[in-house]
Design an enzyme around this catalytic site. Structure first.
Site, short mmCIF file in Angstrom:
data_model
loop_
_atom_site.label_atom_id
_atom_site.label_comp_id
_atom_site.label_asym_id
_atom_site.label_seq_id
_atom_site.Cartn_x
_atom_site.Cartn_y
_atom_site.Cartn_z
N ASP A 8 -29.61 3.20 33.31
CA ASP A 8 -30.82 2.63 32.97
C ASP A 8 -31.98 3.76 32.78
O ASP A 8 -32.14 4.63 33.58
CB ASP A 8 -31.51 1.75 34.27
N ASP A 130 -30.00 -13.80 31.91
CA ASP A 130 -30.60 -13.11 33.32
C ASP A 130 -30.92 -14.50 34.15
O ASP A 130 -31.77 -15.18 33.50
CB ASP A 130 -31.65 -12.23 33.20
#
Length: 239
Positions: A8, A130
């Site tokens: 990330d 998600d």
């Protein structure tokens, strides 16, 4: 099962968040490219690269890092973060990504993402789901889309989707184990789906459990960066 390490990125640095909270951020000293090279040298073949700056800006912000990784390694990179238009999609592919992950945009603009599936094929477009309480969460997990997970998956599978990264938001970055029961139910309903588990992996036994239920792949982040699972152990799972 493929083990897919995650990098990330915020401000050009490799970071990890807890439950997607930008205020709960841990920065790692090595550059994203250096980390990617370590993965490749260990025998890992895939990388999940998330542009967190891009997710905030609604447009990819770290394409130079993507380009450096795809130019200097042979990793198959799937890229997510800010890919919300044909222009940004083409820029990400030009920078070397093998796949993009369509997350919030898949909930907000279904015709666009279904068009990508048709134009580029299911091998290049990964559905990002998600999930909070089996509802699709969007906008950095801050917003409920109003879409139920199983209906969402069914609609996209009918449109040709074959890959899905499913993240149980309550598990992400918590190192408390993955959402095994949820993944079992998804695979029971959609056995042909190449399901990629994300969130909660804390130790080797979690990878073993996910492999046993038949997920296609598992994304690993914090457990590796905090030394709970070694590079060698990650690489040993790749198949």
């Amino acid at each position: 099962m493929k083990v897919i390490p995650a990098i990330d990125i915020i401000d050009g640095k490799a970071v990890r968040l807890t439950k997607g909270d930008y205020n709960q951020k841990t920065e790692y000293s090595d550059s994203p490219l250096a980390v990617a090279k370590e993965f490749e040298q260990a025998g890992i073949t895939n990388l999940h690269l998330v542009d967190l700056d891009g997710a905030k800006a609604q447009k990819p912000q770290n394409l130079s890092i993507l380009d450096s990784i795809t130019s200097e390694t042979n990793l198959d990179v799937d890229f997510g973060g800010g890919v919300k238009s044909n222009e940004s999609l083409e820029a990400v592919f030009k920078a070397g990504a093998k796949q993009i992950t369509a997350g919030s945009i898949a909930a907000k603009d279904k015709p666009l993402v279904k068009g990508w599936l048709k134009e580029f094929g299911a091998e290049r477009i990964v559905l990002g789901a998600d999930v909070i309480n089996e509802q699709i969460a969007i906008s950095g997990w801050q917003e409920d889309s109003g879409l139920e997970l199983f209906s969402f998956l069914e609609e996209y599978i009918d449109a040709g989707a074959q890959y899905c990264i499913c993240t149980d938001v309550s598990k992400d970055g918590m190192l408390q184990g993955p959402a095994i029961d949820l993944y079992k139910r998804i695979l029971a309903r959609f056995p042909a789906l190449r399901l990629i588990a994300s969130g909660g992996v804390a130790e080797l036994s979690d990878l073993e459990a996910l492999s046993q239920i038949g997920v296609y792949g598992t994304i690993v982040g914090k457990a590796y960066y905090e030394g709970r699972i070694s590079l060698e152990e990650l690489a040993a799972f790749n198949s």
